[in-house]
Write a protein that holds these residues in place. Structure first.
Motif, PDB file in Angstrom:
ATOM      1  N   ASP A  56       0.841  -1.203   0.000  1.00  0.00           N
ATOM      2  CA  ASP A  56       0.000   0.000   0.000  1.00  0.00           C
ATOM      3  C   ASP A  56       0.873   1.249   0.000  1.00  0.00           C
ATOM      4  O   ASP A  56       0.553   2.246  -0.643  1.00  0.00           O
ATOM      5  N   ALA A  57       1.981   1.202   0.740  1.00  0.00           N
ATOM      6  CA  ALA A  57       2.873   2.361   0.839  1.00  0.00           C
ATOM      7  C   ALA A  57       3.467   2.716  -0.521  1.00  0.00           C
ATOM      8  O   ALA A  57       3.533   3.898  -0.878  1.00  0.00           O
ATOM      9  N   VAL A  58       3.902   1.722  -1.279  1.00  0.00           N
ATOM     10  CA  VAL A  58       4.531   2.029  -2.572  1.00  0.00           C
ATOM     11  C   VAL A  58       3.509   2.649  -3.522  1.00  0.00           C
ATOM     12  O   VAL A  58       3.821   3.600  -4.249  1.00  0.00           O
ATOM     13  N   GLN A  59       2.259   2.167  -3.483  1.00  0.00           N
ATOM     14  CA  GLN A  59       1.197   2.745  -4.324  1.00  0.00           C
ATOM     15  C   GLN A  59       0.950   4.208  -3.928  1.00  0.00           C
ATOM     16  O   GLN A  59       0.861   5.090  -4.775  1.00  0.00           O
ATOM     17  N   ARG A  60       0.836   4.462  -2.615  1.00  0.00           N
ATOM     18  CA  ARG A  60       0.584   5.811  -2.109  1.00  0.00           C
ATOM     19  C   ARG A  60       1.723   6.752  -2.493  1.00  0.00           C
ATOM     20  O   ARG A  60       1.499   7.874  -2.951  1.00  0.00           O
ATOM     21  N   GLU A  61       2.957   6.291  -2.293  1.00  0.00           N
ATOM     22  CA  GLU A  61       4.121   7.128  -2.598  1.00  0.00           C
ATOM     23  C   GLU A  61       4.194   7.479  -4.089  1.00  0.00           C
ATOM     24  O   GLU A  61       4.532   8.612  -4.441  1.00  0.00           O
ATOM     25  N   LEU A  62       3.890   6.531  -4.965  1.00  0.00           N
ATOM     26  CA  LEU A  62       3.922   6.822  -6.400  1.00  0.00           C
ATOM     27  C   LEU A  62       2.884   7.886  -6.757  1.00  0.00           C
ATOM     28  O   LEU A  62       3.164   8.791  -7.551  1.00  0.00           O
ATOM     29  N   GLU A  63       1.710   7.777  -6.154  1.00  0.00           N
ATOM     30  CA  GLU A  63       0.675   8.788  -6.411  1.00  0.00           C
ATOM     31  C   GLU A  63       1.133  10.159  -5.907  1.00  0.00           C
ATOM     32  O   GLU A  63       0.992  11.171  -6.591  1.00  0.00           O
ATOM     33  N   GLU A  64       1.726  10.191  -4.710  1.00  0.00           N
ATOM     34  CA  GLU A  64       2.187  11.460  -4.129  1.00  0.00           C
ATOM     35  C   GLU A  64       3.351  12.066  -4.916  1.00  0.00           C
ATOM     36  O   GLU A  64       3.420  13.280  -5.065  1.00  0.00           O
ATOM     37  N   GLU A  65       4.259  11.241  -5.382  1.00  0.00           N
ATOM     38  CA  GLU A  65       5.505  11.747  -5.966  1.00  0.00           C
ATOM     39  C   GLU A  65       5.443  11.991  -7.465  1.00  0.00           C
ATOM     40  O   GLU A  65       6.117  12.893  -7.972  1.00  0.00           O
ATOM     41  N   ILE A  66       4.667  11.173  -8.208  1.00  0.00           N
ATOM     42  CA  ILE A  66       4.615  11.342  -9.672  1.00  0.00           C
ATOM     43  C   ILE A  66       3.190  11.315 -10.238  1.00  0.00           C
ATOM     44  O   ILE A  66       3.004  11.223 -11.450  1.00  0.00           O
ATOM     45  N   SER A  67       2.186  11.378  -9.362  1.00  0.00           N
ATOM     46  CA  SER A  67       0.780  11.404  -9.804  1.00  0.00           C
ATOM     47  C   SER A  67       0.428  10.220 -10.702  1.00  0.00           C
ATOM     48  O   SER A  67      -0.270  10.369 -11.703  1.00  0.00           O
ATOM     49  N   TRP A  68       0.931   9.045 -10.337  1.00  0.00           N
ATOM     50  CA  TRP A  68       0.648   7.844 -11.134  1.00  0.00           C
ATOM     51  C   TRP A  68       0.485   6.647 -10.208  1.00  0.00           C
ATOM     52  O   TRP A  68       1.235   6.516  -9.230  1.00  0.00           O
ATOM     53  N   VAL A  69      -0.507   5.829 -10.521  1.00  0.00           N
ATOM     54  CA  VAL A  69      -0.725   4.585  -9.779  1.00  0.00           C
ATOM     55  C   VAL A  69      -0.773   3.450 -10.795  1.00  0.00           C
ATOM     56  O   VAL A  69      -1.503   3.533 -11.790  1.00  0.00           O
ATOM     57  N   PRO A  70       0.011   2.386 -10.582  1.00  0.00           N
ATOM     58  CA  PRO A  70      -0.027   1.257 -11.522  1.00  0.00           C
ATOM     59  C   PRO A  70      -1.422   0.640 -11.588  1.00  0.00           C
ATOM     60  O   PRO A  70      -2.128   0.586 -10.574  1.00  0.00           O
ATOM     61  N   SER A  71      -1.809   0.184 -12.766  1.00  0.00           N
ATOM     62  CA  SER A  71      -3.132  -0.432 -12.925  1.00  0.00           C
ATOM     63  C   SER A  71      -3.196  -1.790 -12.233  1.00  0.00           C
ATOM     64  O   SER A  71      -4.263  -2.219 -11.805  1.00  0.00           O
ATOM     65  N   ALA A  72      -2.079  -2.467 -12.132  1.00  0.00           N
ATOM     66  CA  ALA A  72      -1.993  -3.735 -11.394  1.00  0.00           C
ATOM     67  C   ALA A  72      -0.967  -3.544 -10.273  1.00  0.00           C
ATOM     68  O   ALA A  72       0.026  -2.847 -10.472  1.00  0.00           O
ATOM     69  N   PRO A  73      -1.194  -4.163  -9.125  1.00  0.00           N
ATOM     70  CA  PRO A  73      -0.236  -3.997  -8.023  1.00  0.00           C
ATOM     71  C   PRO A  73       1.173  -4.425  -8.439  1.00  0.00           C
ATOM     72  O   PRO A  73       1.349  -5.394  -9.173  1.00  0.00           O
ATOM     73  N   LEU A  74       2.158  -3.674  -7.969  1.00  0.00           N
ATOM     74  CA  LEU A  74       3.549  -4.040  -8.224  1.00  0.00           C
ATOM     75  C   LEU A  74       3.889  -5.280  -7.402  1.00  0.00           C
ATOM     76  O   LEU A  74       3.339  -5.487  -6.319  1.00  0.00           O
ATOM     77  N   GLN A  75       4.812  -6.077  -7.907  1.00  0.00           N
ATOM     78  CA  GLN A  75       5.223  -7.300  -7.216  1.00  0.00           C
ATOM     79  C   GLN A  75       6.417  -7.023  -6.315  1.00  0.00           C
ATOM     80  O   GLN A  75       7.360  -6.343  -6.733  1.00  0.00           O
ATOM     81  N   LEU A  76       6.379  -7.565  -5.095  1.00  0.00           N
ATOM     82  CA  LEU A  76       7.531  -7.445  -4.210  1.00  0.00           C
ATOM     83  C   LEU A  76       8.676  -8.230  -4.832  1.00  0.00           C
ATOM     84  O   LEU A  76       8.549  -9.413  -5.135  1.00  0.00           O
ATOM     85  N   TRP A  77       9.791  -7.568  -5.061  1.00  0.00           N
ATOM     86  CA  TRP A  77      10.961  -8.188  -5.678  1.00  0.00           C
ATOM     87  C   TRP A  77      11.864  -8.753  -4.591  1.00  0.00           C
ATOM     88  O   TRP A  77      12.237  -9.910  -4.623  1.00  0.00           O
ATOM     89  N   PHE A  78      12.217  -7.926  -3.602  1.00  0.00           N
ATOM     90  CA  PHE A  78      13.003  -8.395  -2.465  1.00  0.00           C
ATOM     91  C   PHE A  78      12.924  -7.369  -1.345  1.00  0.00           C
ATOM     92  O   PHE A  78      12.521  -6.226  -1.559  1.00  0.00           O
ATOM     93  N   SER A  79      13.305  -7.797  -0.155  1.00  0.00           N
ATOM     94  CA  SER A  79      13.438  -6.892   0.987  1.00  0.00           C
ATOM     95  C   SER A  79      14.875  -6.981   1.476  1.00  0.00           C
ATOM     96  O   SER A  79      15.463  -8.060   1.483  1.00  0.00           O
ATOM     97  N   ASP A  80      15.426  -5.851   1.845  1.00  0.00           N
ATOM     98  CA  ASP A  80      16.810  -5.794   2.315  1.00  0.00           C
ATOM     99  C   ASP A  80      16.843  -5.092   3.657  1.00  0.00           C
ATOM    100  O   ASP A  80      16.399  -3.950   3.780  1.00  0.00           O
ATOM    101  N   ALA A  81      17.343  -5.805   4.663  1.00  0.00           N
ATOM    102  CA  ALA A  81      17.465  -5.222   5.996  1.00  0.00           C
ATOM    103  C   ALA A  81      18.941  -5.000   6.278  1.00  0.00           C
ATOM    104  O   ALA A  81      19.637  -5.886   6.749  1.00  0.00           O
ATOM    105  N   SER A  82      19.413  -3.814   5.929  1.00  0.00           N
ATOM    106  CA  SER A  82      20.804  -3.489   6.233  1.00  0.00           C
ATOM    107  C   SER A  82      20.811  -2.161   6.964  1.00  0.00           C
ATOM    108  O   SER A  82      20.134  -1.222   6.577  1.00  0.00           O
ATOM    109  N   GLY A  83      21.548  -2.105   8.026  1.00  0.00           N
ATOM    110  CA  GLY A  83      21.597  -0.873   8.810  1.00  0.00           C
ATOM    111  C   GLY A  83      20.337  -0.697   9.638  1.00  0.00           C
ATOM    112  O   GLY A  83      19.825  -1.646  10.227  1.00  0.00           O
ATOM    113  N   THR A  84      19.809   0.517   9.627  1.00  0.00           N
ATOM    114  CA  THR A  84      18.673   0.839  10.491  1.00  0.00           C
ATOM    115  C   THR A  84      17.351   0.854   9.742  1.00  0.00           C
ATOM    116  O   THR A  84      16.360   1.373  10.243  1.00  0.00           O
TER     117      THR A  84
END
Length: 143
Positions: A48-76
Motif C-alpha cells: 500500500d505504501a509504494v502505491q501511495r508514494e507513487l501517487e504522491e511523488e509522480i501522480s501515477w498509480v499502476p493499474s496492477a499492483p507491483l510485485q515485491l521483488w526483495f526486501s533488504d534489511a541493512s543498517g537501520t
C-alpha cells in the motif's frame, strides 16, 4: 527503531525510472539518484505504501499492483523493493517530489553517476541503489 521503506523499480523500454532527490541537507542522500517511494506509515503494508508514494511523488498509480521483488534489511532500515512496468510515457508523469526524473539505461546505472537535464550536470546514485543494481545484474547473469 527500524524504519521501513517501500521503493518502486519501474521499467519502460529497457530503462529504469529514477528520481533525483532534492538538494536538502536534512534528507538522506540529497542530490542523489534513487527510486521513487518512501516510508511505510504505521499500520500500512509495504504494498500500500509504494502505491501511495507513487501517487504522491509522480501522480501515477499502476493499474496492477507491483510485485515485491526483495526486501533488504541493512543498517537501520528495511527496504521493500517492488518491481513492475511503467505503463505510461514519461511525459505523463507529474514530478511532485524531487528535482528530476529519468528513465536510465542499465549502462547508466552501472556508471554510478547519471546526467540530470534539470541540473545540467552528472549526479551520483544513492548507495542503496547499488544493492538493487547487484540484484538486477545477478538476475540477468542467471537468465
Amino acid at each position: 527503531m527500524t524504519i521501513s521503506v517501500a521503493l518502486a523499480m519501474l521499467h519502460r523500454d529497457g530503462r529504469w525510472l529514477l528520481q533525483l532527490r532534492d538538494d536538502i541537507d536534512s534528507i538522506i542522500y540529497p542530490g542523489h539518484w534513487g527510486l521513487f517511494g518512501g516510508h511505510v506509515e504505521p499500520g500500512e503494508s509495504p504494498a500500500d505504501a509504494v502505491q501511495r508514494e507513487l501517487e504522491e511523488e509522480i501522480s501515477w498509480v499502476p493499474s496492477a499492483p507491483l510485485q515485491l521483488w526483495f526486501s533488504d534489511a541493512s543498517g537501520t532500515r528495511i527496504a521493500h523493493v517492488f518491481r513492475g512496468p511503467l505503463t505510461v510515457p514519461l511525459e505523463q508523469l507529474k514530478l511532485r517530489e524531487g528535482q528530476d526524473l529519468k528513465l536510465a539505461s542499465l549502462e547508466e546505472l552501472c556508471s554510478e553517476t547519471i546526467w540530470s537535464d534539470h541540473c545540467q550536470e552528472q549526479r551520483p546514485i544513492a548507495p542503496g541503489l547499488s544493492i538493487v543494481m547487484r540484484r538486477l545484474l545477478a538476475e540477468m547473469d542467471d537468465a
